[in-house]
Design an enzyme around this catalytic site. Structure first.
Site, mmCIF file in Angstrom:
data_model
loop_
_atom_site.group_PDB
_atom_site.id
_atom_site.type_symbol
_atom_site.label_atom_id
_atom_site.label_comp_id
_atom_site.label_asym_id
_atom_site.label_seq_id
_atom_site.Cartn_x
_atom_site.Cartn_y
_atom_site.Cartn_z
ATOM 1 N N ILE A 18 58.169 -9.112 65.295
ATOM 2 C CA ILE A 18 59.030 -8.894 66.454
ATOM 3 C C ILE A 18 58.528 -7.708 67.276
ATOM 4 O O ILE A 18 58.428 -7.773 68.499
ATOM 5 C CB ILE A 18 60.493 -8.678 66.024
ATOM 6 C CG1 ILE A 18 61.072 -9.958 65.397
ATOM 7 C CG2 ILE A 18 61.345 -8.244 67.215
ATOM 8 C CD1 ILE A 18 62.479 -9.808 64.865
ATOM 9 N N ALA A 21 55.461 -8.672 69.324
ATOM 10 C CA ALA A 21 55.802 -9.499 70.487
ATOM 11 C C ALA A 21 56.414 -8.647 71.598
ATOM 12 O O ALA A 21 56.116 -8.839 72.786
ATOM 13 C CB ALA A 21 56.774 -10.605 70.071
ATOM 14 N N ASP A 38 55.038 2.705 62.485
ATOM 15 C CA ASP A 38 55.243 1.784 61.368
ATOM 16 C C ASP A 38 54.787 2.451 60.077
ATOM 17 O O ASP A 38 53.876 3.284 60.092
ATOM 18 C CB ASP A 38 54.461 0.484 61.594
ATOM 19 C CG ASP A 38 55.049 -0.691 60.841
ATOM 20 O OD1 ASP A 38 55.716 -1.528 61.476
ATOM 21 O OD2 ASP A 38 54.854 -0.766 59.607
ATOM 22 N N ASP A 66 56.931 7.205 57.967
ATOM 23 C CA ASP A 66 58.099 6.816 57.185
ATOM 24 C C ASP A 66 59.313 7.298 57.973
ATOM 25 O O ASP A 66 59.617 8.487 57.995
ATOM 26 C CB ASP A 66 58.052 7.463 55.803
ATOM 27 C CG ASP A 66 59.291 7.173 54.963
ATOM 28 O OD1 ASP A 66 60.210 6.466 55.455
ATOM 29 O OD2 ASP A 66 59.356 7.660 53.818
ATOM 30 N N ASN A 93 63.505 -0.348 66.280
ATOM 31 C CA ASN A 93 63.405 -1.764 65.933
ATOM 32 C C ASN A 93 63.227 -2.009 64.438
ATOM 33 O O ASN A 93 63.472 -3.115 63.958
ATOM 34 C CB ASN A 93 62.224 -2.373 66.703
ATOM 35 C CG ASN A 93 61.963 -3.807 66.335
ATOM 36 O OD1 ASN A 93 62.753 -4.698 66.615
ATOM 37 N ND2 ASN A 93 60.835 -4.036 65.667
ATOM 38 N N SER A 141 71.766 -7.003 65.002
ATOM 39 C CA SER A 141 71.577 -8.366 64.510
ATOM 40 C C SER A 141 72.859 -9.138 64.748
ATOM 41 O O SER A 141 73.937 -8.555 64.935
ATOM 42 C CB SER A 141 71.262 -8.341 63.008
ATOM 43 O OG SER A 141 71.396 -9.622 62.417
ATOM 44 N N TYR A 154 73.500 -5.029 54.579
ATOM 45 C CA TYR A 154 72.765 -5.283 55.818
ATOM 46 C C TYR A 154 73.750 -5.476 56.978
ATOM 47 O O TYR A 154 73.573 -4.907 58.060
ATOM 48 C CB TYR A 154 71.886 -6.520 55.649
ATOM 49 C CG TYR A 154 71.018 -6.855 56.836
ATOM 50 C CD1 TYR A 154 69.793 -6.229 57.035
ATOM 51 C CD2 TYR A 154 71.420 -7.811 57.766
ATOM 52 C CE1 TYR A 154 68.991 -6.546 58.127
ATOM 53 C CE2 TYR A 154 70.631 -8.133 58.860
ATOM 54 C CZ TYR A 154 69.420 -7.494 59.039
ATOM 55 O OH TYR A 154 68.628 -7.817 60.121
ATOM 56 N N CYS A 155 74.785 -6.275 56.751
ATOM 57 C CA CYS A 155 75.818 -6.466 57.774
ATOM 58 C C CYS A 155 76.466 -5.142 58.152
ATOM 59 O O CYS A 155 76.698 -4.877 59.334
ATOM 60 C CB CYS A 155 76.891 -7.436 57.272
ATOM 61 S SG CYS A 155 76.383 -9.161 57.190
ATOM 62 N N THR A 191 60.658 -15.686 61.254
ATOM 63 C CA THR A 191 59.692 -14.724 60.743
ATOM 64 C C THR A 191 60.285 -14.026 59.528
ATOM 65 O O THR A 191 61.507 -13.876 59.420
ATOM 66 C CB THR A 191 59.366 -13.670 61.810
ATOM 67 O OG1 THR A 191 60.596 -13.065 62.252
ATOM 68 C CG2 THR A 191 58.674 -14.297 63.000
#
Length: 261
Positions: A18, A21, A38, A66, A93, A141, A154-155, A191
């Site tokens: 992602i 892109a 990254d 990190d 991101n 998300s 995660y939520c 992905t």
């Protein structure tokens, strides 16, 4: 004039599919320079090599970082400034999914994003932005708008980013820092997500839970296209959904009293 043209961008998780892109699309829209932040040196070098075949390599800088280490994260901002002498857009991101060692999910998806957002808003964008307005974009998300048994932590992190964006997108913050804050919510992707292969809980209901909300798994390019549109249209504090290969659209979280049963 395109808001992106001539701007310098720092993007975390920039070496993932992602992130890559998004970077290509930003460069296509005239970004002056992009710092690819990254944790993976291998992925970062690969990303630079891939982008360098299309664009001038002077427009991209890889910074191994990190992001859960505040000193390293701030170092990435400093390296970006040293390379380009300006910073206009920060895209938080990076994200992982790990419901087993869930503390990692909170550290990457929430704490590091808060740190990155505050560094951008309070220290770097006001001083180094080339125009009147800086921009922070946080990647939440569709899981920030729904609750799934397969990935509760995660939520929780993605719900947190939506709340963060709404709060920091308020008038008082804008008057003080002149930084616009946007939040994007990608839907189901085709992905892989960073984290553990066994990071989900109750994998037997994964397809059922996700399928009830997300109908189509979309490519990374769709998210990058939606992000560009959100930059063009998005008001400060706004929330944008990119799902099912549909055009990006804004959503509004309702005031709690309107949700009374």
């Amino acid at each position: 004039m395109d808001f992106i043209a001539g701007k310098v961008v720092l993007i975390t998780g920039g070496a993932g599919s992602i992130g890559l892109a998004i970077i290509k699309n930003l460069l296509n829209h005239g970004a002056k320079g992009i710092a690819i932040v990254d944790i993976s040196e291998e992925a970062g070098r690969k990303a630079v090599n891939e982008i360098g075949k299309i664009f001038d390599e002077k427009r991209i800088t890889f910074i191994k970082t990190d992001i859960t280490n505040k000193t390293e994260l701030e170092g990435a901002f400093e390296t970006t400034i040293n390379a380009y002498k300006q910073l206009d857009i920060v895209i938080n991101n990076a994200g992982i999914l790990d419901e087993i060692e869930w503390q990692n999910t909170i550290a990457v998806n929430l704490v590091a994003v808060i740190e990155g957002t505050y560094l951008a808003m309070q220290k770097y964008l006001p001083k180094y932005k080339s125009g009147e307005e800086g921009l922070v974009i946080n990647t939440a998300s569709i899981c920030g708008l729904h609750s799934f048994q397969i990935n509760p932590v995660y939520c929780a992190t993605k719900h947190g980013l939506i709340g963060l964006g709404k709060a920091l997108g308020g008038d008082e913050f804008y008057k003080k820092y002149k930084v616009r804050v946007l939040t994007i919510c990608p839907g189901l992707m085709n992905t892989p997500i960073s984290g553990r292969p066994d990071g989900f809980l109750f994998p037997e209901v994964l397809e059922k839970e996700v399928g009830a909300v997300c109908l189509v798994a979309q490519a990374s390019e769709r998210v990058s296209e939606g992000l560009i549109e959100a930059i063009k249209k998005g008001k400060n504090g706004s929330l944008w959904v990119i799902e099912n290969n549909e055009p990006v659209y804004e959503v509004v979280v309702p005031q709690h009293k309107t949700m009374k049963v």
